[in-house]
Design an enzyme around this catalytic site. Structure first.
Site, mmCIF file in Angstrom:
data_model
loop_
_atom_site.group_PDB
_atom_site.id
_atom_site.type_symbol
_atom_site.label_atom_id
_atom_site.label_comp_id
_atom_site.label_asym_id
_atom_site.label_seq_id
_atom_site.Cartn_x
_atom_site.Cartn_y
_atom_site.Cartn_z
ATOM 1 N N TYR A 141 0.885 -1.273 -0.055
ATOM 2 C CA TYR A 141 0.081 0.004 -0.118
ATOM 3 C C TYR A 141 0.810 1.115 0.085
ATOM 4 O O TYR A 141 0.475 2.299 -0.419
ATOM 5 C CB TYR A 141 -1.005 0.070 1.167
ATOM 6 N N LYS A 191 3.148 -15.731 2.201
ATOM 7 C CA LYS A 191 3.244 -16.354 1.249
ATOM 8 C C LYS A 191 4.702 -16.646 0.659
ATOM 9 O O LYS A 191 5.238 -16.345 -0.403
ATOM 10 C CB LYS A 191 2.502 -15.530 -0.124
ATOM 11 N N ASP A 223 -3.061 -18.476 1.308
ATOM 12 C CA ASP A 223 -4.341 -19.069 0.632
ATOM 13 C C ASP A 223 -5.071 -20.178 1.895
ATOM 14 O O ASP A 223 -6.127 -20.299 1.608
ATOM 15 C CB ASP A 223 -3.933 -19.542 -0.505
ATOM 16 N N ASP A 247 -5.644 -6.982 5.295
ATOM 17 C CA ASP A 247 -6.552 -6.147 5.070
ATOM 18 C C ASP A 247 -7.836 -7.361 4.476
ATOM 19 O O ASP A 247 -9.100 -7.143 4.832
ATOM 20 C CB ASP A 247 -6.428 -5.346 3.833
ATOM 21 N N ASP A 251 -11.372 -8.922 6.626
ATOM 22 C CA ASP A 251 -12.945 -8.894 5.954
ATOM 23 C C ASP A 251 -13.365 -10.370 6.028
ATOM 24 O O ASP A 251 -14.786 -10.318 6.375
ATOM 25 C CB ASP A 251 -12.884 -8.157 4.723
#
Ligand code: NAD
Length: 361
Positions: A141, A191, A223, A247, A251
Site C-alpha cells: 500500500y 506467502k 491461501d 486487509d 474482512d
C-alpha cells in the site's frame, strides 16, 4: 482523567456510526468522572469537498495534538475514478502514516448470541475468538515505485511490496505481547512459497519468537489461512500478517462475527512518554454507500473501537470492559441492526447507540 480525543467522522456511514460511538464515549466519561475534550477534523471525501485535500494539514495537526483519534470511514463513489492523490482513501493511508500507527489490531469474536447471524454453521463459528494483527504502514500500500505507466503501445501498472527487518520486528513484538495475555499462540501468515518479501517476514518473525519462549508460533500460507478461517476458526489466537493480507483476511473474519459492522479496530504505534499508545481507532468497515444516510448501519464496530481506545490509549481497563459488557448485553437483547438479521424489527443505528448507553448505566 482528561480524555483529549479527535473525532474524524469521514464519509457515508462513517458519520452515522461515529455519532453513536461519541455518544457512548460521553456516557462512559460521565459515569466514571473523566473530562472529555473533543475536537473534530476533516478526513476523506468530505475533506476533499471542503479543502481540496483528503488529509488537510489542520487534521494532521489536530491528530498529533490529541491523545487519540476516533475515525468513522472514508470513501465516496463519486471519487471512484479519481487519481490516487485525490481519493478519500489517500487521507486514510496518510493519517495512519502521520501518526506512525504501524500495528492494526482487529479482534474477531463469534458472540454466542449472534451465531445465527453468521452464514456459517453454528458448530464451526462457536467459540471463535482471535485477534488479527495487521502491519499497517508498510507493504504494497505504501511501496514505491508505483503508478500506471503509459509506454508506447502498452500500458503497465506497478505496485511494490516492500518490508524492512525493523518494520517486521516491531509489529511482531506487538503480536507476541498480545498473545502472552491471551492463549499464547501466534500464527504468522505469509506467502513465502512465492514471495521473497514473505521469506524475510517468516525469517524475522521466527527470530523474534525466540524472545517469547512461552508463546507458540506457527506459520501458514495466506491461501490456506483464508480457508482455515472458515473451516477451523478456533485454531487461531493471534494472527500476525502484513498489510494487504491482513486487509483481506479481516474482512473474511467478519463472516465469523456475523457482520462487518461488528468489527472494531485499534491502530497503535509506539508508546508516548506517558506510557500510553499513540492510537487511531476505527471500525473495520468502509463508508457503505449502499446504506449511507438511512440510519441502518451497525454502530457496534465503532463502539467497540471506543472500548479499544479506552484500553490502549488511556489504560482505562474498567471503562473499556464496561463498554464491551454493554455491547454484549445489547446483542443478547436482540435489539440489533438489520445486518445481524434480528428475528424482530431491526433497530436503527441511533437506537443501538442509545441501547448501549442505557446498558452502561
Ligand atoms: P464497505 O465495508 O463499506 O461495505 C461492504 C458491505 O458491508 C456493504 O454491503 C455495506 O452495506 C456493508 N456494511 C459495511 N459496514 C456496515 C455496517 N456498519 N452496518 C451494516 N452493514 C455494513 O466496503 P465497500 O463497499 O467495499 O467500500 C465502500 C467504500 O468504503 C469504498 O470507497 C472503499 O474504498 C471505502 N472503504 C473505506 C474503509 C475505511 O475507511 N477504513 C475500509 C474499507 C472500504
Amino acid at each position: 482523567m482528561k480524555l483529549n480525543v479527535l473525532v474524524l467522522p469521514g464519509d457515508g456511514i462513517g458519520e452515522e456510526v461515529t455519532r453513536e460511538a461519541v455518544r457512548v464515549l460521553r456516557r462512559v466519561a460521565a459515569m466514571y468522572s473523566h473530562e472529555l475534550a473533543l475536537s473534530e477534523g476533516l478526513l476523506g471525501g468530505i475533506a476533499i469537498h471542503k479543502t481540496g485535500s483528503p488529509l488537510p494539514e489542520e487534521t494532521v495537526r489536530l491528530a498529533l495534538a490529541a491523545d487519540a483519534a476516533l475515525m468513522g470511514a472514508v470513501g465516496l463513489p463519486e471519487f471512484d475514478n479519481a487519481p490516487p492523490e485525490k481519493r478519500p482513501e489517500k487521507g486514510l493511508l496518510g493519517i495512519r502514516q502521520a501518526l506512525g500507527v504501524y500495528a492494526n489490531l482487529r479482534p474477531v469474536r463469534a458472540y454466542a448470541s449472534q451465531l445465527d447471524s453468521s452464514p456459517l454453521k453454528n458448530h464451526l463459528v462457536e467459540g471463535a475468538d482471535m485477534i488479527i494483527v495487521r502491519e499497517l504502514t508498510g507493504g504494497i500500500y505504501y511501496g514505491t515505485p508505483r503508478g500506471i505507466l503509459e509506454d508506447g503501445a502498452e500500458t503497465r501498472a506497478v505496485n511494490t511490496m516492500t518490508y524492512s527487518r525493523s518494520e517486521i520486528e516491531r509489529v511482531a513484538h506487538v503480536a507476541f505481547r498480545l498473545a502472552r495475555a491471551r492463549r499464547k499462540k501466534v500464527t504468522s501468515v505469509d506467502k513465502s512459497n512465492v514471495l521473497e518479501n514473505s521469506q524475510l517476514w517468516r525469517r524475522v518473525v521466527t527470530e523474534i519468537a525466540g524472545q517469547y519462549p512461552d508463546v507458540a508460533l506457527d506459520h501458514i500460507l495466506v491461501d490456506n489461512c483464508a480457508m482455515q478461517l472458515i473451516l477451523n476458526p478456533r485454531r487461531f489466537d493471534v494472527v500476525l500478517t502484513e498489510n494487504l493480507f491482513g486487509d483481506i483476511l479481516s474482512d473474511e473474519g467478519a463472516v465469523l462475527a456475523g457482520s462487518i459492522g461488528m468489527l472494531p479496530s485499534a491502530s497503535i504505534g509506539d508508546r508516548r512518554p506517558s506510557g500510553a499508545f499513540v492510537g487511531l481507532y476505527e471500525p473495520v468497515h468502509g463508508s457503505a454507500p449502499d446504506i449511507a444516510g438511512q440510519n441502518k448501519a451497525n454502530p457496534l464496530g465503532a463502539i467497540g473501537s471506543v472500548a479499544a481506545m479506552l484500553a490502549y490509549s488511556f489504560s482505562l481497563q474498567e471503562e473499556a470492559s464496561a463498554v464491551e459488557a454493554a455491547v454484549e448485553a445489547v446483542l443478547r437483547s436482540g435489539n440489533v441492526t438489520a445486518d445481524l438479521r434480528p428475528s424482530g424489527a431491526p433497530a436503527t443505528t441511533a437506537q443501538v447507540g442509545e441501547a448501549v448507553c442505557a446498558a452502561i448505566g
